[in-house]
Design a protein around this motif. Structure first.
Motif, PDB file in Angstrom:
ATOM      1  N   PRO A  34     -27.285  73.111  71.719  1.00 58.33           N
ATOM      2  CA  PRO A  34     -26.727  74.364  71.286  1.00 58.33           C
ATOM      3  C   PRO A  34     -27.021  74.440  69.472  1.00 58.33           C
ATOM      4  N   ALA A  35     -27.310  75.465  68.739  1.00 54.86           N
ATOM      5  CA  ALA A  35     -27.557  75.391  67.619  1.00 54.86           C
ATOM      6  C   ALA A  35     -27.153  76.719  67.003  1.00 54.86           C
ATOM      7  N   LEU A  36     -26.113  76.667  65.955  1.00 51.05           N
ATOM      8  CA  LEU A  36     -25.607  78.000  65.507  1.00 51.05           C
ATOM      9  C   LEU A  36     -26.398  78.489  64.289  1.00 51.05           C
ATOM     10  N   LYS A  37     -26.829  79.744  64.396  1.00 51.82           N
ATOM     11  CA  LYS A  37     -27.388  80.350  63.063  1.00 51.82           C
ATOM     12  C   LYS A  37     -26.943  81.677  62.761  1.00 51.82           C
ATOM     13  N   PRO A  38     -27.264  82.277  61.674  1.00 52.02           N
ATOM     14  CA  PRO A  38     -26.643  83.772  61.639  1.00 52.02           C
ATOM     15  C   PRO A  38     -27.160  84.518  62.208  1.00 52.02           C
ATOM     16  N   GLY A  39     -26.505  85.870  62.348  1.00 51.28           N
ATOM     17  CA  GLY A  39     -26.979  86.892  63.347  1.00 51.28           C
ATOM     18  C   GLY A  39     -26.209  86.887  64.766  1.00 51.28           C
ATOM     19  N   LEU A  40     -26.823  87.808  65.351  1.00 51.67           N
ATOM     20  CA  LEU A  40     -26.305  88.156  67.180  1.00 51.67           C
ATOM     21  C   LEU A  40     -27.284  87.951  68.042  1.00 51.67           C
ATOM     22  N   ALA A  41     -26.853  87.820  69.075  1.00 54.07           N
ATOM     23  CA  ALA A  41     -27.682  88.085  70.234  1.00 54.07           C
ATOM     24  C   ALA A  41     -27.480  89.165  70.894  1.00 54.07           C
ATOM     25  N   LYS A  80     -25.681  95.261  74.289  1.00 51.42           N
ATOM     26  CA  LYS A  80     -24.489  94.163  74.337  1.00 51.42           C
ATOM     27  C   LYS A  80     -24.879  93.367  72.976  1.00 51.42           C
ATOM     28  N   TRP A  81     -24.113  93.479  72.050  1.00 51.14           N
ATOM     29  CA  TRP A  81     -24.031  92.389  70.940  1.00 51.14           C
ATOM     30  C   TRP A  81     -23.133  91.374  71.283  1.00 51.14           C
ATOM     31  N   GLU A  82     -23.538  90.106  70.976  1.00 55.16           N
ATOM     32  CA  GLU A  82     -22.620  88.856  70.868  1.00 55.16           C
ATOM     33  C   GLU A  82     -22.717  87.995  69.943  1.00 55.16           C
ATOM     34  N   ALA A  83     -21.594  87.505  69.488  1.00 56.09           N
ATOM     35  CA  ALA A  83     -21.695  86.612  68.229  1.00 56.09           C
ATOM     36  C   ALA A  83     -20.266  86.034  67.979  1.00 56.09           C
ATOM     37  N   ASP A  84     -20.042  85.010  67.043  1.00 59.13           N
ATOM     38  CA  ASP A  84     -18.837  84.689  66.596  1.00 59.13           C
ATOM     39  C   ASP A  84     -18.842  85.536  65.105  1.00 59.13           C
ATOM     40  N   ILE A  85     -17.665  86.260  64.806  1.00 62.33           N
ATOM     41  CA  ILE A  85     -17.552  86.509  63.426  1.00 62.33           C
ATOM     42  C   ILE A  85     -16.604  85.199  62.646  1.00 62.33           C
ATOM     43  N   VAL A  86     -17.328  84.641  61.734  1.00 63.69           N
ATOM     44  CA  VAL A  86     -16.645  83.667  61.047  1.00 63.69           C
ATOM     45  C   VAL A  86     -15.946  83.894  59.860  1.00 63.69           C
ATOM     46  N   SER A  87     -14.605  83.656  59.901  1.00 67.88           N
ATOM     47  CA  SER A  87     -14.022  84.179  58.833  1.00 67.88           C
ATOM     48  C   SER A  87     -13.312  82.894  58.145  1.00 67.88           C
ATOM     49  N   ASP A  88     -13.485  82.622  56.581  1.00 66.17           N
ATOM     50  CA  ASP A  88     -13.024  81.614  56.137  1.00 66.17           C
ATOM     51  C   ASP A  88     -11.417  81.625  55.855  1.00 66.17           C
ATOM     52  N   MET A  89     -10.605  82.632  56.404  1.00 69.02           N
ATOM     53  CA  MET A  89      -9.231  82.648  56.367  1.00 69.02           C
ATOM     54  C   MET A  89      -8.601  83.514  57.249  1.00 69.02           C
ATOM     55  N   ARG A  90      -7.330  83.256  57.617  1.00 67.72           N
ATOM     56  CA  ARG A  90      -6.677  84.152  58.563  1.00 67.72           C
ATOM     57  C   ARG A  90      -6.490  85.469  57.932  1.00 67.72           C
ATOM     58  N   ALA A  91      -6.969  86.507  58.357  1.00 70.37           N
ATOM     59  CA  ALA A  91      -6.664  87.755  57.683  1.00 70.37           C
ATOM     60  C   ALA A  91      -6.714  88.931  58.395  1.00 70.37           C
ATOM     61  N   GLN A 167     -22.384  84.495  63.672  1.00 69.71           N
ATOM     62  CA  GLN A 167     -23.230  83.288  64.019  1.00 69.71           C
ATOM     63  C   GLN A 167     -23.343  83.274  65.312  1.00 69.71           C
ATOM     64  N   HIS A 168     -24.445  82.870  65.869  1.00 69.72           N
ATOM     65  CA  HIS A 168     -24.499  83.021  67.467  1.00 69.72           C
ATOM     66  C   HIS A 168     -25.524  81.472  67.669  1.00 69.72           C
ATOM     67  N   ASN A 169     -25.520  81.333  68.980  1.00 76.45           N
ATOM     68  CA  ASN A 169     -26.005  80.053  69.637  1.00 76.45           C
ATOM     69  C   ASN A 169     -27.569  80.510  69.818  1.00 76.45           C
ATOM     70  N   VAL A 170     -28.485  79.747  68.985  1.00 74.95           N
ATOM     71  CA  VAL A 170     -30.017  80.383  69.246  1.00 74.95           C
ATOM     72  C   VAL A 170     -30.629  79.674  70.421  1.00 74.95           C
ATOM     73  N   SER A 171     -29.826  78.587  70.976  1.00 70.72           N
ATOM     74  CA  SER A 171     -30.340  78.075  72.148  1.00 70.72           C
ATOM     75  C   SER A 171     -30.181  78.593  73.533  1.00 70.72           C
ATOM     76  N   ALA A 172     -29.211  79.623  73.315  1.00 75.66           N
ATOM     77  CA  ALA A 172     -28.746  80.187  74.756  1.00 75.66           C
ATOM     78  C   ALA A 172     -30.296  80.713  75.600  1.00 75.66           C
ATOM     79  N   ALA A 173     -29.987  80.407  76.714  1.00 76.47           N
ATOM     80  CA  ALA A 173     -31.371  80.591  77.552  1.00 76.47           C
ATOM     81  C   ALA A 173     -31.880  82.019  77.704  1.00 76.47           C
ATOM     82  N   ASP A 174     -31.074  83.141  77.767  1.00 75.16           N
ATOM     83  CA  ASP A 174     -31.438  84.449  77.527  1.00 75.16           C
ATOM     84  C   ASP A 174     -32.109  84.735  76.447  1.00 75.16           C
TER      85      ASP A 174
END
Ligand code: HEC
Ligand code: HEC
Ligand code: HEC
Ligand code: HEC
Ligand code: HEC
Length: 685
Positions: A34-41, A80-91, A167-174
């Protein structure tokens, strides 16, 4: 998975093709951690099949009747877009969507937004760190499909969620499956497989489908009057030994380290055709000025210096061989119009003056050091025959393919032999493209399932492919990534110091700090952008820069339109609402010094120069009307620093959207900016 692939072949392909494709199997994916990069699947589904690629934004605009991706049929689709939204704080944030179709947004498992047209969520909490986001979209029954996902918080007002938030996992099989078949598809076009392998039944009609299929190769003619014989022999012998990203294959399988006799024969033939064109001796005094231009025009962002050799951390195109290759008049002419004999050249057009071209020629020619050993003496008569029989003219003159087996036949034997063989013995008489294992894998994946995709394309994908291939980010920052150019200060310093610039009023003041590429699709009107990227712009929006935007004519149209669609904007702007005379009048005052924001200290207005230009130079307001979209104008004025953290453009409104100018619209910033916009719509030079 296999079942789904078969299903599509049946739905998609002619019966004859179905049988042929069968022989090439989709290779199994290799292991990848698994490797995380900016953007979405982003996964599209249509006609019972799906296709996944990466995306920068949660946005799209798909004109009715066009496919959402090259791999699926046109018509109704889901995305369908899938990713993590990364937040540097609780907000706390709010989300909104502009939709033609229907949308559902799920954050950390809870549905926060659902509906059509414009929908807004209540305030939702983002945890510190990763927050799981899924956005599901269904296209409308009729008309264009459109989606833009926005967010806002206490600190900032509505804006498209920026690419850097995801950020999203660029190693996901699909995702890897979708990206791999895309890589193979692009190689097939860029390496001109169909130039030698007859493939008419598999290809779209000329000018349709995947635009890169139309890529040409340099036209021959006067090669002997442009190039030197030892270089010609060395290039024909092995292009990749001279330029790592050469698209031309090694056609002859000579012994390693030696020039194949056939390459020497061809070189001798070319030289026998054209007389050497000796130019004036070069003026060594121009070298330092040429070197400074090489830095200040950003040549250095795409090319290593002509006196450099060895590996380059930025993967730039080497120029160490230019002296050995070129005769000087031809080099000057090339710099002035690189696309003259090769429309799809990746070298852009700088609109150089004679003086600039002469300086750059002197610098390149007198600094380049690489030499080529004299090749074995070639035989021009044999060369003439080889030219006709070696497949050169299939690429270079568009001759119909005759020299290699028909593509359909190569598919029957599987794509493992000939051009795709991993070593010279198995390659036989086929040319050598210097494939990496990953490229061979991608081509096989494409052969197994991708041929139908050649007949159509998605403009947003074209734009992304060309931005990568043409190296736009050599000069421009994008999605939080610094440009290559901005990282080369140490390399540029000696070149610039050797020819210091004159300083003073009206002289250019900076070379770097270029506009970023991140928001182009939202910022600029496509019609203006097409002209500008093509190099046909009638003015320079930032006259203070020494740098200029070079022209990329072949791809300009597709890049500009593709970017607009990628950002979720239709190509033709919505009809402007009628202007209100009292707003227009207010707008004129608001720009000025008396009772306004004094925007005119930095911005010129037509013929009227800015009053304090050395503060922070800014584009002339006369261009706003044809350049900018209203959405971007509004957002930029409210929060310039959200868009460009480095900008000197001030923010005039507070967090509640109020400005100190309470005489106008109760100090409401959005109304005041709308008034300025309206005035600028009426402004004529
Ligand atoms: C310059 C012309 C040329 C180009 C361009 C070219 N090929 Fe070939 N290809 C050949 C020749 C010649 C052979 C060998 C035929 C022989 O051995 O008789 C060959 C053989 C092959 C074979 C093996 C066929 C078999 O069944 O033995 C495959 C597969 C193949 N090429 C695929 C490709 C692909 C994919 C591309 C694009 C990346 C490509 N070729 C581009 C000329 C070309
Ligand atoms: C955006 C990247 C880019 C920029 C900027 C750029 N070039 Fe190039 N240039 C290329 C590429 C790629 C090629 C390879 C030719 C091709 O693809 O047709 C090339 C080719 C060349 C060549 C021919 C090399 C050869 O092998 O004969 C010269 C000379 C050259 N560039 C000089 C310049 C100069 C001078 C500048 C600045 C005024 C410049 N380039 C700016 C990308 C760039
Ligand atoms: C598969 C297509 C293809 C084939 C086959 C091919 N070339 Fe090329 N050639 C190219 C492309 C594309 C370029 C532009 C440089 C690059 O990106 O590799 C090029 C560049 C050149 C150049 C430099 C021209 C210039 O103006 O800079 C020469 C010379 C040349 N090729 C000669 C040959 C000869 C001779 C053969 C046959 C032995 C041949 N090529 C076969 C695609 C091809
Ligand atoms: C050699 C460096 C260089 C390269 C490579 C380059 N640009 Fe530019 N670009 C510039 C400069 C300099 C400007 C600012 C010009 C001005 O405003 O006068 C600019 C401006 C622009 C603008 C106008 C932006 C605005 O807000 O006004 C667009 C659009 C653009 N570039 C797109 C591209 C695309 C697309 C590519 C790749 C195909 C690209 N650029 C490659 C130097 C470059
Ligand atoms: C202190 C100088 C300064 C002042 C005052 C200023 N701006 Fe700007 N403005 C800038 C800079 C710097 C840029 C970005 C330049 C660039 O893109 O290279 C900019 C960009 C813009 C743009 C985008 C223009 C384009 O064509 O890309 C607009 C619109 C704009 N400003 C409007 C305004 C308005 C309206 C005001 C007054 C309410 C104002 N500015 C006041 C410095 C200023």
């Amino acid at each position: 998975m296999k079942f789904a692939a078969c299903f599509v072949l049946i739905a998609f392909l002619s019966p004859s093709l179905r049988a042929q494709e069968g022989a090439v199997k989709t290779p199994a994916l290799t292991e990848a951690a698994p490797a995380l990069k900016p953007g979405l699947a982003l996964t599209f589904t249509a006609g019972g099949k799906s296709d996944t690629r990466t995306a920068r934004l949660v946005a799209l605009e798909v004109p009715a009747s066009q496919p959402a991706t090259p791999f699926l049929p046109a018509g109704p689709f889901a995305a369908k877009w899938e990713a993590d939204i990364v937040s540097d704080m609780r907000a706390e944030f709010r989300f909104a969507a502009e939709v033609q179709g229907a949308v559902k947004v799920v954050l950390n498992g809870a549905t926060i937004l659902e509906g059509s047209a414009r929908v807004e969520s209540p305030a939702v909490k983002l945890q510190k760190g990763a927050n799981k986001l899924a956005v599901e979209f269904t296209s409308p029954a009729k008309g264009d499909a459109l989606l833009r996902l926005l967010w806002a918080s206490k600190e900032f007002s509505w804006e498209p969620v920026p690419p850097t938030a995801f950020q999203h996992n660029v190693s996901a099989a699909d995702l890897r499956t979708g990206e791999r078949v895309r890589a193979g598809r692009l190689l097939f076009a860029e390496l001109r497989c169909a130039a030698c392998h007859e493939a008419a039944a598999l290809l779209p009609a000329r000018g349709e489908g995947l635009p890169e299929l139309a890529q040409d190769a340099p036209q021959f003619g006067e090669l002997g009057a442009k190039f030197n014989e030892p270089w010609l022999a060395a290039w024909i012998n092995d292009p990749h030994a001279i330029r790592p990203h050469a698209l031309m294959p090694k056609v002859f399988d000579g012994k390693p380290g030696q020039i194949d006799e056939r390459a020497a024969d061809l070189a001798a033939y070319f030289v026998s055709l054209g007389a050497r064109a000796e130019g004036q001796p070069l003026d060594g005094a121009l070298v330092p000025q040429g070197g400074a231009l090489f830095a200040d025009f950003g040549c250095i962002a795409c090319h290593t210096r002509p006196d450099a050799d060895g590996k380059d951390a930025h993967d730039r195109t080497p120029l160490a061989h230019v002296r050995a290759k070129w005769q000087t008049p031809a080099l000057t002419e090339y710099l002035k119009d690189p696309a003259k004999n090769f429309a799809w050249s990746r070298m852009p057009h700088f609109r150089l003056s004679d003086d600039e071209a002469a300086k750059l020629t002197a610098y390149l020619f007198l600094s380049a050091k690489r030499e080529f050993p004299a090749a074995p003496k070639g035989d021009a008569t044999r060369g003439a025959q080889l030219l006709a029989t070696s497949g050169c003219l299939n690429c270079h003159a568009g001759l119909p393919p005759t020299t290699a087996p028909a593509l359909a036949a190569t598919l029957k034997t599987g794509w493992t032999k000939g051009c795709l063989a991993p070593d010279a013995t198995a390659r036989g008489k086929a040319p050598d493209f210097a494939f990496t294992p990953a490229q061979r894998d991608a081509l096989a994946a494409f052969a197994a399932s991708g041929f139908a995709s050649l007949k159509q394309d998605a403009p947003a994908e074209f734009a992304e492919r060309q931005i990568a291939s043409l190296r736009c980010t050599a000069c421009h920052a994008r999605d939080g990534q610094a440009s290559v150019w901005s990282q080369l200060e140490n390399e540029m310093a000696p070149l610039q110091a050797a020819a210091p610039l004159e300083e003073g009023e009206g002289k250019p003041i900076a070379s770097t700090a270029l506009p970023q590429l991140t928001w182009l699709g939202e910022k600029l009107q496509p019609a203006w952008m097409v002209e500008f990227i093509a190099g046909h712009g009638k003015y320079k929006p930032r006259p203070w820069l020494i740098a200029r935007m070079p022209g990329f004519a072949a791809a300009a149209d597709g890049i500009a339109n593709g970017l607009a669609l990628e950002h979720g904007f239709p190509l033709t702007p919505a009809p402007a609402s009628a202007l209100a005379p009292e707003k227009v009048r207010a707008g004129e005052t608001l720009l000025g010094e008396n009772g306004g924001f004094n925007c005119l200290q930095c911005h010129a207005l037509g013929e009227r120069a800015a009053t304090a230009v050395f503060e922070a130079p800014a584009p002339n307001f006369a261009y706003v009307r044809e350049r900018l979209r209203k959405e971007y104008f509004d957002r930029w004025l409210l929060q310039p620093l959200r868009i460009d953290p480095e900008t000197k453009m001030p923010r005039f409104a507070d967090d509640d959207g109020k400005t100190p100018l309470t005489d106008f619209f109760d100090g409401k910033a959005s109304e005041q900016y709308d008034a300025i916009w309206q005035y600028l719509q009426t402004f004529k030079k």
